[in-house]
Design a protein around this motif. Structure first.
Motif, PDB file in Angstrom:
ATOM      1  N   ALA A  29       0.889  -1.324   0.195  1.00  0.00           N
ATOM      2  CA  ALA A  29       0.150   0.026   0.050  1.00  0.00           C
ATOM      3  C   ALA A  29       0.835   1.154   0.048  1.00  0.00           C
ATOM      4  O   ALA A  29       0.668   2.103  -0.791  1.00  0.00           O
ATOM      5  CB  ALA A  29      -1.047   0.202   1.312  1.00  0.00           C
ATOM      6  N   GLY A  30       1.972   1.167   0.705  1.00  0.00           N
ATOM      7  CA  GLY A  30       2.719   2.324   0.856  1.00  0.00           C
ATOM      8  C   GLY A  30       3.549   2.482  -0.540  1.00  0.00           C
ATOM      9  O   GLY A  30       3.724   3.781  -0.763  1.00  0.00           O
ATOM     10  N   LEU A  31       3.880   1.519  -1.213  1.00  0.00           N
ATOM     11  CA  LEU A  31       4.610   1.562  -2.560  1.00  0.00           C
ATOM     12  C   LEU A  31       3.684   2.004  -3.763  1.00  0.00           C
ATOM     13  O   LEU A  31       4.092   2.253  -4.833  1.00  0.00           O
ATOM     14  CB  LEU A  31       5.159   0.321  -2.891  1.00  0.00           C
ATOM     15  N   ALA A  32       2.235   1.658  -3.546  1.00  0.00           N
ATOM     16  CA  ALA A  32       1.400   1.712  -4.583  1.00  0.00           C
ATOM     17  C   ALA A  32       1.271   3.225  -4.758  1.00  0.00           C
ATOM     18  O   ALA A  32       0.711   3.619  -6.249  1.00  0.00           O
ATOM     19  CB  ALA A  32      -0.145   1.472  -3.849  1.00  0.00           C
ATOM     20  N   GLY A  33       1.550   4.311  -4.017  1.00  0.00           N
ATOM     21  CA  GLY A  33       1.044   5.786  -4.219  1.00  0.00           C
ATOM     22  C   GLY A  33      -0.075   5.897  -4.763  1.00  0.00           C
ATOM     23  O   GLY A  33      -0.294   6.362  -5.947  1.00  0.00           O
ATOM     24  N   PRO A  34      -1.253   5.634  -3.989  1.00  0.00           N
ATOM     25  CA  PRO A  34      -2.612   5.743  -4.281  1.00  0.00           C
ATOM     26  C   PRO A  34      -2.825   7.124  -4.562  1.00  0.00           C
ATOM     27  O   PRO A  34      -2.344   8.159  -4.056  1.00  0.00           O
ATOM     28  CB  PRO A  34      -3.302   5.330  -3.035  1.00  0.00           C
ATOM     29  N   TYR A  35      -3.736   7.313  -5.823  1.00  0.00           N
ATOM     30  CA  TYR A  35      -4.231   8.619  -6.328  1.00  0.00           C
ATOM     31  C   TYR A  35      -5.365   9.056  -5.299  1.00  0.00           C
ATOM     32  O   TYR A  35      -5.914   7.989  -4.575  1.00  0.00           O
ATOM     33  CB  TYR A  35      -4.337   8.973  -7.682  1.00  0.00           C
ATOM     34  N   ALA A  36      -5.931  10.246  -5.327  1.00  0.00           N
ATOM     35  CA  ALA A  36      -6.924  10.585  -4.413  1.00  0.00           C
ATOM     36  C   ALA A  36      -8.177   9.758  -4.511  1.00  0.00           C
ATOM     37  O   ALA A  36      -8.789   9.730  -3.253  1.00  0.00           O
ATOM     38  CB  ALA A  36      -7.081  12.151  -4.684  1.00  0.00           C
ATOM     39  N   VAL A  37      -8.617   9.543  -5.536  1.00  0.00           N
ATOM     40  CA  VAL A  37     -10.052   8.619  -5.818  1.00  0.00           C
ATOM     41  C   VAL A  37      -9.678   7.314  -4.820  1.00  0.00           C
ATOM     42  O   VAL A  37     -10.620   6.952  -4.453  1.00  0.00           O
ATOM     43  CB  VAL A  37     -10.196   8.566  -7.249  1.00  0.00           C
ATOM     44  N   ALA A  38      -8.429   6.705  -4.970  1.00  0.00           N
ATOM     45  CA  ALA A  38      -8.481   5.482  -4.387  1.00  0.00           C
ATOM     46  C   ALA A  38      -7.996   5.342  -2.901  1.00  0.00           C
ATOM     47  O   ALA A  38      -8.215   4.470  -2.243  1.00  0.00           O
ATOM     48  CB  ALA A  38      -7.458   4.637  -5.156  1.00  0.00           C
ATOM     49  N   GLU A  39      -7.727   6.591  -2.494  1.00  0.00           N
ATOM     50  CA  GLU A  39      -7.116   6.736  -0.841  1.00  0.00           C
ATOM     51  C   GLU A  39      -8.257   6.261   0.149  1.00  0.00           C
ATOM     52  O   GLU A  39      -7.831   5.640   0.975  1.00  0.00           O
ATOM     53  CB  GLU A  39      -6.628   8.279  -0.875  1.00  0.00           C
ATOM     54  N   SER A  40      -9.528   6.616   0.005  1.00  0.00           N
ATOM     55  CA  SER A  40     -10.570   6.342   0.703  1.00  0.00           C
ATOM     56  C   SER A  40     -10.863   4.755   1.063  1.00  0.00           C
ATOM     57  O   SER A  40     -11.106   4.329   2.068  1.00  0.00           O
ATOM     58  CB  SER A  40     -11.769   7.208   0.722  1.00  0.00           C
ATOM     59  N   THR A  41     -10.782   4.065  -0.142  1.00  0.00           N
ATOM     60  CA  THR A  41     -10.906   2.733  -0.170  1.00  0.00           C
ATOM     61  C   THR A  41      -9.831   2.028   0.267  1.00  0.00           C
ATOM     62  O   THR A  41      -9.821   1.151   1.152  1.00  0.00           O
ATOM     63  CB  THR A  41     -11.339   2.361  -1.721  1.00  0.00           C
ATOM     64  N   LEU A  42      -8.546   2.515   0.054  1.00  0.00           N
ATOM     65  CA  LEU A  42      -7.349   1.909   0.624  1.00  0.00           C
ATOM     66  C   LEU A  42      -7.376   2.161   2.111  1.00  0.00           C
ATOM     67  O   LEU A  42      -7.191   1.164   2.711  1.00  0.00           O
ATOM     68  CB  LEU A  42      -6.301   2.509  -0.125  1.00  0.00           C
ATOM     69  N   ASN A  43      -7.867   3.234   2.473  1.00  0.00           N
ATOM     70  CA  ASN A  43      -7.666   3.511   4.080  1.00  0.00           C
ATOM     71  C   ASN A  43      -8.898   2.649   4.738  1.00  0.00           C
ATOM     72  O   ASN A  43      -8.618   1.998   5.632  1.00  0.00           O
ATOM     73  CB  ASN A  43      -8.129   5.007   4.271  1.00  0.00           C
TER      74      ASN A  43
END
Length: 166
Positions: A75-89
């Protein structure tokens, strides 16, 4: 110190492909199979299935922490973009919560097993069904991260590196 770390590949990982999904699929299968064995064992009065369930829960408890370690790294290496951040969190929070819940259910199961390995209270079956529900929600969130948001897929990694994703 950073020069000692391996370079990141096209998937933005220091190793060939994601490891988290591989390990987490074992956890999913073991939890689902444990609950299934408990249900069948309860209704057929086949206590041998309780032993199968116990060992699946035991190894799922160990495996879930391995899955979380790789999940956190990836997850740290994914560099999630804004749209994906809430789902990742949400996926991260539920993953950590599930690790505690699975460990607690396994501990409870150990106590039940040490008292009487041939019976199982109906409340434990209800908790198992709730656990399956949480696991299915977690699977859905993981699917979103891979199949909708494309984390660690080459096109998404390339777009992120070029600054095309916000």
């Amino acid at each position: 110190m950073l020069e000692y770390l391996p370079p990141l590949n096209d998937h933005n990982l220091p190793y060939p492909d994601t490891i988290h999904p591989i390990v987490v699929h074992f956890v999913i299968a073991m939890v689902l199979f444990a609950v299934l064995c408990d249900g069948i064992g309860y209704f057929t009065r086949n206590a041998r299935l309780y032993e199968v369930s116990w060992w699946n829960l035991f190894f799922a408890t160990i495996s879930v922490f391995i899955a979380i370690i790789f999940g956190q790294i990836e997850a740290g290496l994914a560099g999630p973009y804004a749209v994906a951040e809430s789902t990742l969190n949400l996926h991260t929070i539920l993953g950590w919560s599930l690790s505690g819940i699975i460990a607690a259910v396994t501990a409870w199961r150990y106590v039940l097993r040490s008292r009487d390995s041939k019976t199982l209270p109906p409340l434990f079956l209800v908790v198992g069904i709730l656990l399956v529900g949480l696991v299915l929600v977690q699977v859905y969130l993981g699917d979103l991260l891979v199949w909708v948001y494309g984390l660690h897929s080459v096109p998404v990694v390339d777009a992120a590196k070029k600054g095309l994703l916000q």
